[in-house]
Design a protein around this motif. Structure first.
Motif, mmCIF file in Angstrom:
data_model
loop_
_atom_site.group_PDB
_atom_site.id
_atom_site.type_symbol
_atom_site.label_atom_id
_atom_site.label_comp_id
_atom_site.label_asym_id
_atom_site.label_seq_id
_atom_site.Cartn_x
_atom_site.Cartn_y
_atom_site.Cartn_z
ATOM 1 N N PRO A 60 45.089 44.319 36.329
ATOM 2 C CA PRO A 60 44.020 44.380 35.330
ATOM 3 C C PRO A 60 44.571 44.471 33.902
ATOM 4 C CG PRO A 60 44.088 46.386 36.658
ATOM 5 C CD PRO A 60 45.015 45.412 37.295
ATOM 6 N N ALA B 62 43.251 34.152 39.794
ATOM 7 C CA ALA B 62 42.209 34.945 39.121
ATOM 8 C C ALA B 62 41.930 36.232 39.903
ATOM 9 C CB ALA B 62 40.932 34.120 38.969
ATOM 10 N N ASP B 63 41.840 36.107 41.231
ATOM 11 C CA ASP B 63 41.616 37.288 42.085
ATOM 12 C C ASP B 63 42.757 38.287 41.943
ATOM 13 O OD1 ASP B 63 39.318 36.264 43.109
ATOM 14 O OD2 ASP B 63 40.188 35.596 45.013
ATOM 15 N N TYR B 64 43.970 37.746 41.942
ATOM 16 C CA TYR B 64 45.166 38.593 41.865
ATOM 17 C C TYR B 64 45.164 39.413 40.576
ATOM 18 C CZ TYR B 64 50.127 39.893 42.072
ATOM 19 O OH TYR B 64 51.306 40.589 42.114
ATOM 20 N N ILE B 65 44.844 38.736 39.483
ATOM 21 C CA ILE B 65 44.833 39.440 38.198
ATOM 22 C C ILE B 65 43.789 40.560 38.227
ATOM 23 C CG2 ILE B 65 44.327 39.223 35.708
ATOM 24 C CD1 ILE B 65 45.434 36.336 35.914
ATOM 25 N N GLU B 66 42.591 40.232 38.730
ATOM 26 C CA GLU B 66 41.522 41.236 38.761
ATOM 27 C C GLU B 66 41.894 42.437 39.626
ATOM 28 O OE1 GLU B 66 37.692 39.465 39.731
ATOM 29 O OE2 GLU B 66 37.970 38.174 37.980
ATOM 30 N N LYS B 67 42.465 42.168 40.782
ATOM 31 C CA LYS B 67 42.734 43.266 41.722
ATOM 32 C C LYS B 67 44.023 44.016 41.412
ATOM 33 C CE LYS B 67 40.112 41.502 45.603
ATOM 34 N NZ LYS B 67 40.253 40.086 45.917
ATOM 35 N N ASP C 214 46.295 40.204 30.501
ATOM 36 C CA ASP C 214 45.201 39.474 29.852
ATOM 37 C C ASP C 214 45.580 38.005 29.719
ATOM 38 O OD1 ASP C 214 43.085 38.520 28.475
ATOM 39 O OD2 ASP C 214 43.170 39.986 26.826
ATOM 40 N N ARG D 227 36.473 32.372 34.604
ATOM 41 C CA ARG D 227 37.279 33.547 34.939
ATOM 42 C C ARG D 227 38.640 33.553 34.270
ATOM 43 N NH1 ARG D 227 37.094 34.488 41.268
ATOM 44 N NH2 ARG D 227 38.313 36.323 40.733
#
Lengths: 433, 143
Positions: A196, A188-193, A199, A226
């Motif tokens: 982006p 989840a962190d990886y996708i956010e950082k 999806d 998340r």
């Protein structure tokens, strides 16, 4: 249900089956393994004395120490020619526990994992991405053969390489991913950082099969919100079989224990007395069908509670609460079992002195972080920076090679580590589990 | 002829240098020169003081980790290129310097630098042969 006959068996009938299988298993261990035989003889226990489930309390416990003392194959109860696979628990090389499986055991392992997957709603139409490490660790191969047994499309990607995990989720239409809960949050962190544009809600991913480390309801909430998936707990110990000893169902209301293969009791960790059903204590496991490596009354040190109220899913199997504590000082860091005494040994070996130290475990973002504070005494100190820096690096390298964890070593001034009653406080666990 | 240096281990956090200096002040120790080598989480404070043994005992008593090491104080001309010339000499004689720092005051018209050599005895021999003047301990700490 994958195997309704056992998963929804009336409780009385299950108890009869357990009694019959327990008698076999205890006798099997006694007759085919010298360690069990000697232990039972010394304790004045004979398998003939085992007549009812209530007699379980007379059977001596098996401890982690017993397992280590019999490294590597000392607890096997079949000839090595009948053993087709081994797994090993994490831990230092000298302290590892080796577990063996016959063809029949491998079959049971796959069966219980397949039941777990079915309990999360998986069928042969699912695509299951196994992101646990493949190897001596039971997670990867355990989930792999369980998913195949169920008939799902099994993707043996193993752990790490988040970019590729995301690519396959999208390209293969992965519906379920099996990994540690901390790795799930890491994704989840990886996708956010970093991604982006990715999806995850537009992929087919609907569930995470998460285990190998303790995790909380709060963490479940975070993962689900998340990533937009269902997060299910899968529980197990390599000493018993691996993942699949128990699992949640879609109700997420405790973990169903596969009682036709594992007999569970709750004991008082201090006295060893069996506690009545419903009370909280240490869970003790007995394998009742395992051939190669029988575990009779294995003290897991995991703290939980058992209860039998009927579950909406229809399973009659006893349920255990999510494990969140232990009755010893073992830490589980990124799925690796670490005892503070092992860290102490590393420090001793690295420097030939026993410095005061403190282990601080924290969850930074999604991953567990371990820091070891070491008080610099006169033996360790030097006026040269490179010597102190070398000391740090040497300890870090040894932690990595011996314990398999990357720990940050911080050198601190003497007497700065909190001591309670003169004894240094060895472990500070800041993770909210 | 060696100068005794007092070194102390300190965490790189506010207030820690203050703590060490306070102990030295209370023990009546005068600091003649000092330097700090630091990393992100700790540092080593190295000092030449008037009473190194007294400073060491005072710090030890308060629970600090300290040590005494020998360093060399060498006179160098206070002119452009003199330090370079000295370092050239060390290099030619294969003397490895662990670290160095300077005194704030001159001796006459010359600067005094402190060197921590890997091998102090080898360094002394070489520097004498090369005609460098090594300052005596007594001339620095005044005892």
């Amino acid at each position: 249900m994958f195997n309704k006959e056992f998963e929804a068996m009336p409780v009385n009938k299950m108890k009869e089956l357990q009694l019959e299988r327990l008698k076999w298993s205890i006798r099997h261990a006694y007759e085919n393994n010298p360690f069990y035989r000697k232990k039972y003889d010394d304790a004045g226990f004979n398998p003939d004395q085992f007549k009812t489930l209530d007699d379980m309390r007379r059977v001596p416990f098996l401890t982690k120490q017993d397992m280590r003392g019999n490294y590597p194959f000392g607890l096997f109860a079949v000839p090595l020619s009948k053993v087709v696979r081994v797994h090993s628990s994490s831990g230092t090389t000298g302290n590892a526990t080796v577990v063996g499986y016959t063809k029949g055991d491998v079959e049971v392992f796959a069966e219980v994992v397949a039941r777990c997957l079915a309990a999360y709603g998986a069928t042969e139409n699912d695509v299951i991405q196994v992101a646990y490490g493949y190897g001596l660790f039971t997670g990867g191969l355990g989930l792999h053969y369980g998913a195949e047994k169920l008939g799902a499309l099994t993707v043996p990607i193993s752990g790490g390489n988040t970019e590729r995990q995301l690519m396959l989720i999208k390209d293969f239409g992965t519906t379920m991913i099996a990994c540690t809960p901390s790795y799930m949050l890491n994704i989840a962190d990886y996708i956010e950082k970093k991604r982006p544009d990715y999806d995850i809600r537009k992929t087919k991913l609907k569930a995470g099969i998460l285990g190998a480390e303790p995790w909380s309801e709060a963490m479940r909430g975070e993962i689900e919100s998340r990533l937009g998936i269902q997060a299910y707990d899968i529980y197990g110990l390599s000493e018993v079989i691996g993942p699949g000893v128990s699992c949640e169902c879609q109700e997420k209301a405790g973990l169903h224990v596969h009682e036709d293969h594992f007999y569970v009791e709750i004991i008082d960790p201090d006295t060893g007395e069996v506690l009545p059903e419903g009370e909280k204590g240490e869970i003790v496991y007995t394998t009742i069908t395992k051939e190669a490596f029988p575990g009779i009354r294995y003290r897991s040190r995991d703290i939980t509670r058992l209860y039998r109220e009927p579950c909406k899913c229809g399973r009659t199997l006893v349920r255990m609460e999510k494990v969140t504590g232990r009755s010893d000082d073992m830490l589980i860091i990124r799925g690796v079992n670490v005892f503070p005494s092992q860290i102490e040994t590393v420090l001793m070996e690295a420097e030939g002195t026993e410095p005061h130290y403190q282990i601080i475990v924290d969850r930074k973002g999604a991953l567990d972080d371990i820091e070891v504070k070491v008080e610099v005494n006169e033996k360790l100190f030097s006026d040269e920076l490179k010597v102190l820096d070398g000391l740090k690096r040497r300890i870090e390298d040894r932690m990595r090679s011996v314990l398999g964890i990357s720990a940050k070593i911080t050198l601190v001034e003497p007497l700065t580590i909190a001591r309670s009653e003169g004894k240094a406080v060895r472990v500070v666990d800041k993770r909210k589990i | 002829m060696n100068v005794t240096q007092l070194s102390v281990f300190m965490e790189n956090k506010p207030g820690h240098l203050q703590g060490v200096l306070k102990i030295l002040a209370e023990a009546g120790i005068n600091i003649i020169t000092l330097t700090i080598a630091e990393t992100s989480d700790f540092g080593i404070l190295r000092m030449v003081v008037n009473k190194p043994d007294g400073g060491y005992e005072a710090l030890k008593e308060k629970g600090y980790t300290a040590s005494l090491t020998d360093v060399l104080a060498i006179e160098i001309d206070d002119t452009p290129g003199s330090l370079l010339k000295a370092i050239d000499t060390f290099s030619r004689r294969k003397l490895n310097i662990e670290y160095m720092y300077a005194f704030t005051e001159k001796r006459g018209d010359r600067a005094v630098m402190l060197f921590r050599f890997e091998d102090i005895e080898l360094a002394k021999k070489a520097l004498n042969e090369e005609g460098y003047s090594i300052v005596k301990k007594i001339d620095i700490i005044g005892e």
